[in-house]
Design a protein around this motif. Structure first.
Motif, PDB file in Angstrom:
ATOM      1  N   ARG A 100      13.049 -20.184  31.420  1.00 22.82           N
ATOM      2  CA  ARG A 100      12.060 -20.555  30.409  1.00 22.82           C
ATOM      3  C   ARG A 100      12.133 -19.618  29.191  1.00 22.82           C
ATOM      4  NH1 ARG A 100       8.113 -24.067  31.618  1.00 22.82           N
ATOM      5  NH2 ARG A 100       6.507 -22.924  30.487  1.00 22.82           N
ATOM      6  N   LEU A 101      12.430 -18.370  29.440  1.00 23.83           N
ATOM      7  CA  LEU A 101      12.587 -17.402  28.354  1.00 23.83           C
ATOM      8  C   LEU A 101      13.815 -17.761  27.504  1.00 23.83           C
ATOM      9  CD1 LEU A 101      11.872 -14.756  26.924  1.00 23.83           C
ATOM     10  CD2 LEU A 101      12.964 -13.496  28.770  1.00 23.83           C
ATOM     11  N   LYS A 102      14.898 -18.107  28.186  1.00 19.97           N
ATOM     12  CA  LYS A 102      16.111 -18.515  27.460  1.00 19.97           C
ATOM     13  C   LYS A 102      15.849 -19.744  26.598  1.00 19.97           C
ATOM     14  CE  LYS A 102      19.916 -16.791  30.260  1.00 19.97           C
ATOM     15  NZ  LYS A 102      20.978 -17.163  31.195  1.00 19.97           N
ATOM     16  N   ALA A 103      15.115 -20.700  27.146  1.00 23.67           N
ATOM     17  CA  ALA A 103      14.802 -21.927  26.400  1.00 23.67           C
ATOM     18  C   ALA A 103      14.007 -21.590  25.134  1.00 23.67           C
ATOM     19  CB  ALA A 103      14.024 -22.896  27.289  1.00 23.67           C
ATOM     20  N   LEU A 104      13.072 -20.663  25.268  1.00 21.91           N
ATOM     21  CA  LEU A 104      12.270 -20.257  24.110  1.00 21.91           C
ATOM     22  C   LEU A 104      13.153 -19.574  23.057  1.00 21.91           C
ATOM     23  CD1 LEU A 104       9.262 -19.749  22.922  1.00 21.91           C
ATOM     24  CD2 LEU A 104       9.664 -17.422  23.723  1.00 21.91           C
ATOM     25  N   LEU A 105      14.037 -18.694  23.509  1.00 21.40           N
ATOM     26  CA  LEU A 105      14.904 -17.967  22.578  1.00 21.40           C
ATOM     27  C   LEU A 105      15.813 -18.940  21.830  1.00 21.40           C
ATOM     28  CD1 LEU A 105      15.792 -14.900  24.840  1.00 21.40           C
ATOM     29  CD2 LEU A 105      14.290 -14.909  22.838  1.00 21.40           C
ATOM     30  N   LYS A 106      16.300 -19.940  22.548  1.00 15.48           N
ATOM     31  CA  LYS A 106      17.148 -20.958  21.923  1.00 15.48           C
ATOM     32  C   LYS A 106      16.379 -21.715  20.856  1.00 15.48           C
ATOM     33  CE  LYS A 106      21.040 -22.967  24.175  1.00 15.48           C
ATOM     34  NZ  LYS A 106      21.618 -23.616  25.320  1.00 15.48           N
ATOM     35  N   HIS A 107      15.162 -22.098  21.224  1.00 14.60           N
ATOM     36  CA  HIS A 107      14.305 -22.796  20.259  1.00 14.60           C
ATOM     37  C   HIS A 107      14.089 -21.922  19.023  1.00 14.60           C
ATOM     38  CE1 HIS A 107      10.896 -24.835  18.417  1.00 14.60           C
ATOM     39  NE2 HIS A 107      10.278 -23.667  18.412  1.00 14.60           N
ATOM     40  N   ALA A 108      13.785 -20.646  19.257  1.00 12.89           N
ATOM     41  CA  ALA A 108      13.515 -19.721  18.148  1.00 12.89           C
ATOM     42  C   ALA A 108      14.754 -19.597  17.260  1.00 12.89           C
ATOM     43  CB  ALA A 108      13.097 -18.359  18.689  1.00 12.89           C
ATOM     44  N   TYR A 109      15.918 -19.580  17.884  1.00 11.10           N
ATOM     45  CA  TYR A 109      17.172 -19.442  17.143  1.00 11.10           C
ATOM     46  C   TYR A 109      17.407 -20.648  16.228  1.00 11.10           C
ATOM     47  CZ  TYR A 109      22.185 -19.001  16.258  1.00 11.10           C
ATOM     48  OH  TYR A 109      23.417 -18.906  15.663  1.00 11.10           O
ATOM     49  N   TYR A 110      17.173 -21.830  16.754  1.00 12.59           N
ATOM     50  CA  TYR A 110      17.463 -23.041  15.980  1.00 12.59           C
ATOM     51  C   TYR A 110      16.338 -23.453  15.031  1.00 12.59           C
ATOM     52  CZ  TYR A 110      21.706 -23.837  18.640  1.00 12.59           C
ATOM     53  OH  TYR A 110      22.950 -23.698  19.167  1.00 12.59           O
ATOM     54  N   HIS A 111      15.113 -23.050  15.314  1.00 13.92           N
ATOM     55  CA  HIS A 111      13.982 -23.602  14.547  1.00 13.92           C
ATOM     56  C   HIS A 111      13.085 -22.597  13.841  1.00 13.92           C
ATOM     57  CE1 HIS A 111      14.719 -27.694  15.900  1.00 13.92           C
ATOM     58  NE2 HIS A 111      14.951 -27.195  17.107  1.00 13.92           N
ATOM     59  N   VAL A 112      13.236 -21.297  14.112  1.00 13.25           N
ATOM     60  CA  VAL A 112      12.317 -20.328  13.505  1.00 13.25           C
ATOM     61  C   VAL A 112      13.101 -19.329  12.650  1.00 13.25           C
ATOM     62  CG1 VAL A 112      10.479 -18.641  13.979  1.00 13.25           C
ATOM     63  CG2 VAL A 112      10.848 -20.562  15.557  1.00 13.25           C
ATOM     64  N   PRO A 113      12.980 -19.468  11.314  1.00 16.67           N
ATOM     65  CA  PRO A 113      13.782 -18.649  10.403  1.00 16.67           C
ATOM     66  C   PRO A 113      13.728 -17.149  10.701  1.00 16.67           C
ATOM     67  CG  PRO A 113      12.499 -20.276   9.182  1.00 16.67           C
ATOM     68  CD  PRO A 113      12.101 -20.409  10.612  1.00 16.67           C
ATOM     69  N   TYR A 114      12.519 -16.630  10.962  1.00 17.68           N
ATOM     70  CA  TYR A 114      12.368 -15.194  11.209  1.00 17.68           C
ATOM     71  C   TYR A 114      13.240 -14.755  12.385  1.00 17.68           C
ATOM     72  CZ  TYR A 114      10.196 -10.779  12.606  1.00 17.68           C
ATOM     73  OH  TYR A 114       9.981  -9.476  12.975  1.00 17.68           O
ATOM     74  N   TYR A 115      13.240 -15.536  13.441  1.00 21.37           N
ATOM     75  CA  TYR A 115      13.969 -15.151  14.642  1.00 21.37           C
ATOM     76  C   TYR A 115      15.450 -15.464  14.576  1.00 21.37           C
ATOM     77  CZ  TYR A 115       9.841 -13.674  17.103  1.00 21.37           C
ATOM     78  OH  TYR A 115       8.725 -12.980  17.477  1.00 21.37           O
ATOM     79  N   ARG A 116      15.792 -16.478  13.827  1.00 20.81           N
ATOM     80  CA  ARG A 116      17.212 -16.852  13.759  1.00 20.81           C
ATOM     81  C   ARG A 116      18.052 -15.625  13.390  1.00 20.81           C
ATOM     82  NH1 ARG A 116      20.128 -21.514  13.531  1.00 20.81           N
ATOM     83  NH2 ARG A 116      22.216 -21.193  12.700  1.00 20.81           N
ATOM     84  N   LYS A 117      17.594 -14.959  12.331  1.00 25.89           N
ATOM     85  CA  LYS A 117      18.300 -13.783  11.837  1.00 25.89           C
ATOM     86  C   LYS A 117      18.292 -12.654  12.884  1.00 25.89           C
ATOM     87  CE  LYS A 117      18.063 -11.011   7.665  1.00 25.89           C
ATOM     88  NZ  LYS A 117      17.052  -9.972   7.849  1.00 25.89           N
ATOM     89  N   LEU A 118      17.118 -12.375  13.402  1.00 23.62           N
ATOM     90  CA  LEU A 118      16.981 -11.263  14.360  1.00 23.62           C
ATOM     91  C   LEU A 118      17.788 -11.482  15.635  1.00 23.62           C
ATOM     92  CD1 LEU A 118      13.243 -10.132  14.410  1.00 23.62           C
ATOM     93  CD2 LEU A 118      15.238  -8.871  13.622  1.00 23.62           C
ATOM     94  N   LEU A 119      17.740 -12.709  16.139  1.00 22.28           N
ATOM     95  CA  LEU A 119      18.426 -13.016  17.403  1.00 22.28           C
ATOM     96  C   LEU A 119      19.938 -12.884  17.222  1.00 22.28           C
ATOM     97  CD1 LEU A 119      16.195 -16.019  18.474  1.00 22.28           C
ATOM     98  CD2 LEU A 119      16.430 -13.890  19.754  1.00 22.28           C
ATOM     99  N   GLN A 120      20.386 -13.291  16.038  1.00 18.52           N
ATOM    100  CA  GLN A 120      21.806 -13.228  15.735  1.00 18.52           C
ATOM    101  C   GLN A 120      22.254 -11.756  15.566  1.00 18.52           C
ATOM    102  OE1 GLN A 120      22.580 -15.641  12.318  1.00 18.52           O
ATOM    103  NE2 GLN A 120      24.358 -16.571  13.312  1.00 18.52           N
ATOM    104  N   GLU A 121      21.524 -11.060  14.706  1.00 16.33           N
ATOM    105  CA  GLU A 121      21.860  -9.654  14.421  1.00 16.33           C
ATOM    106  C   GLU A 121      21.930  -8.793  15.673  1.00 16.33           C
ATOM    107  OE1 GLU A 121      19.803  -9.122  10.027  1.00 16.33           O
ATOM    108  OE2 GLU A 121      18.864  -8.193  11.786  1.00 16.33           O
TER     109      GLU A 121
END
Ligand SMILES: [Zn+2]
Length: 453
Positions: A44-65
């Protein structure tokens, strides 16, 4: 009557959302063993992180970096600890970027919270979060012995929830349907307490849900005057710190077991005791809980640290590694009830202020928690830094009506000396006994307050 109410309530929940469906899942999932429940949580945590990566600008950058999610969308949990913690200020400053880009499809709404530091913040939450939150509440209630539709009294002090005169017909209907009686404990005068007692005795609740502090005050009031009080099946305390002496008093007066629950407006209910009372089972499918030290590293079970929450159900504005502002300690033991969800052994509320001394050294306020928590004569305390070279320890004593300064002279001397060592040798340390230490509107209070920065 109860049946009509319950049918109406179930119908409302079915029409409005997925609460009952999620509750059924929780009914099963609560019996997963430790390994299974953590595996489900990771998914469930992975699913949330994936969602954040694809749909939440703030997290997209952070998750990638930080290498948590790669360009192909693969999640690398080994890098999760590298993500910076999310504080209230960040939410304020990056409010727009924290919103999911598919917000409109999620029935979003704004939630304002006093937050645990008393600084108001606004969040976006959604229907899924609400449905899961309600399902978790229903499960917690069942653990206390309250079935859906059973009589429940709230002794609740939130200004916003129970503002007198602001209740609408819908509010009243909802409460009738759910068999709830609300007693507003925002201001507890003697008259109000007498009214509460009369109402509880007349209503005969199966369970009382209460602000820990308020019910403790009510219990003392009842005991001191030798008044009669109806015995419910259980008491559920929420909001505020439940100290052992408070639990004992409430149990003795209401003659019912106390179940402690931990949660907040921002993230919902995080953990609750089961009827084996070995600690609070964390709600693993809805919350990922970390306990971290001053440097952001995980502490060992049994050690106090800052509670950091990743909320797994609110996709509208994901809160990942959110600093909720409380301290807690996890247990590495398993509960005898058989549920695999890890146990939060203690929550002590409030992150503490940092003190800065004359030399510019930063002193973690938690040092004082360790120092003062261990003294049996202290019921509550607060440490106030008045100047760079002066602090004051304020204590609400556990036993009243004594010559405290004389009776506890030795203990005070030791505490003052230790406090001076913590702050640095030439710091003045004052000590004062008081009758009462004020709590904030959310029912909690601050352990340390700095007036100098
Ligand atoms: Zn248990």
């Amino acid at each position: 009557m109860i049946n009509i109410k319950r049918v109406a309530w179930e119908l409302e929940l079915k029409v409005k959302g997925n609460t009952l469906k999620y509750k059924q899942k929780l009914d099963d999932w609560q019996w997963l063993n430790r390994e299974e429940t953590l595996e489900l949580q990771q998914a469930r945590l992975k699913a949330l992180l994936k969602h954040a990566y694809y749909h939440v600008p703030y997290y997209r950058k952070l998750l990638q970096e930080n290498g948590v999610v790669d360009a192909k969308g693969n999640v690398h949990m080994s890098q999760f600890h590298r993500l910076p913690l999310l504080c209230k200020d960040t939410i304020k400053h990056h409010f727009e970027a924290l919103k999911s880009d598919d917000l409109d499809s999620r029935t979003p709404f704004e939630e304002s919270s006093g937050g645990s530091t008393g600084v108001p913040i606004t969040l976006i939450q959604d229907k899924e979060f609400l449905d899961w939150s309600l399902a978790v509440k229903m499960l917690d209630d069942e653990w206390t012995g309250l079935a859906m539709g059973g009589r429940r009294a709230f002794v609740w002090g939130s200004v916003r929830d129970t503002l007198v005169g602001k209740e609408t017909v819908k509010t009243y209907l909802g409460r009738w349907m759910r068999n709830e009686r609300w007693l507003n404990s925002f201001r507890m005068t003697q008259d109000r307490m007498n009214e509460f007692i009369a109402e509880l005795n007349e209503f005969k609740p199966v369970q009382i849900t209460a602000f820990a502090e308020n019910l403790y005050d009510l219990a003392k009031f009842i005991e001191e005057r030798g008044l009669y009080i109806y015995t419910p099946k259980a008491v559920l305390t929420s909001a505020g710190v439940l100290y052992p002496h408070m639990r004992e008093t409430i149990q003795r007066v209401f003659k019912a077991p106390v179940f402690n629950r931990y949660g907040s407006r921002e993230v919902g209910d995080i953990a609750c005791e089961c009827d084996h009372h070995n600690g609070l089972h964390t709600s693993t499918v809805t919350h990922y809980v970390e306990i971290l030290d001053e440097n952001g590293r995980p502490v060992k079970p049994g050690e106090y640290g800052e509670i950091v929450i990743t909320l797994l159900t609110n996709y509208a504005m994901p809160l990942i590694r959110y600093r909720i502002g409380d301290m807690g300690v996890m247990s590495d033991e398993s509960c005898s009830c058989g549920r695999g969800m890890p146990l939060l052994k203690d929550v002590i509320g409030r992150t503490t202020d940092i003190f800065i001394n004359k030399n510019g050294d930063r002193i973690d306020g938690r040092m004082f928690i360790r120092l003062l928590m261990s003294s049996a004569f202290i019921q509550k305390f607060q440490v106030i830094q008045e100047r760079y070279d002066r602090i004051k320890i304020v204590v609400d004593p556990a036993v009243k009506k004594l010559d405290h300064y004389k009776v506890y002279a030795k203990e005070i001397e030791r505490l003052v000396e230790d406090a001076r060592i913590i702050m640095g040798g030439d710091c003045e340390v004052g000590f004062e006994f008081v009758d009462y230490i004020e709590t904030t509107a959310s029912g909690k209070y601050r352990f340390t307050i700095s007036m100098v920065h």
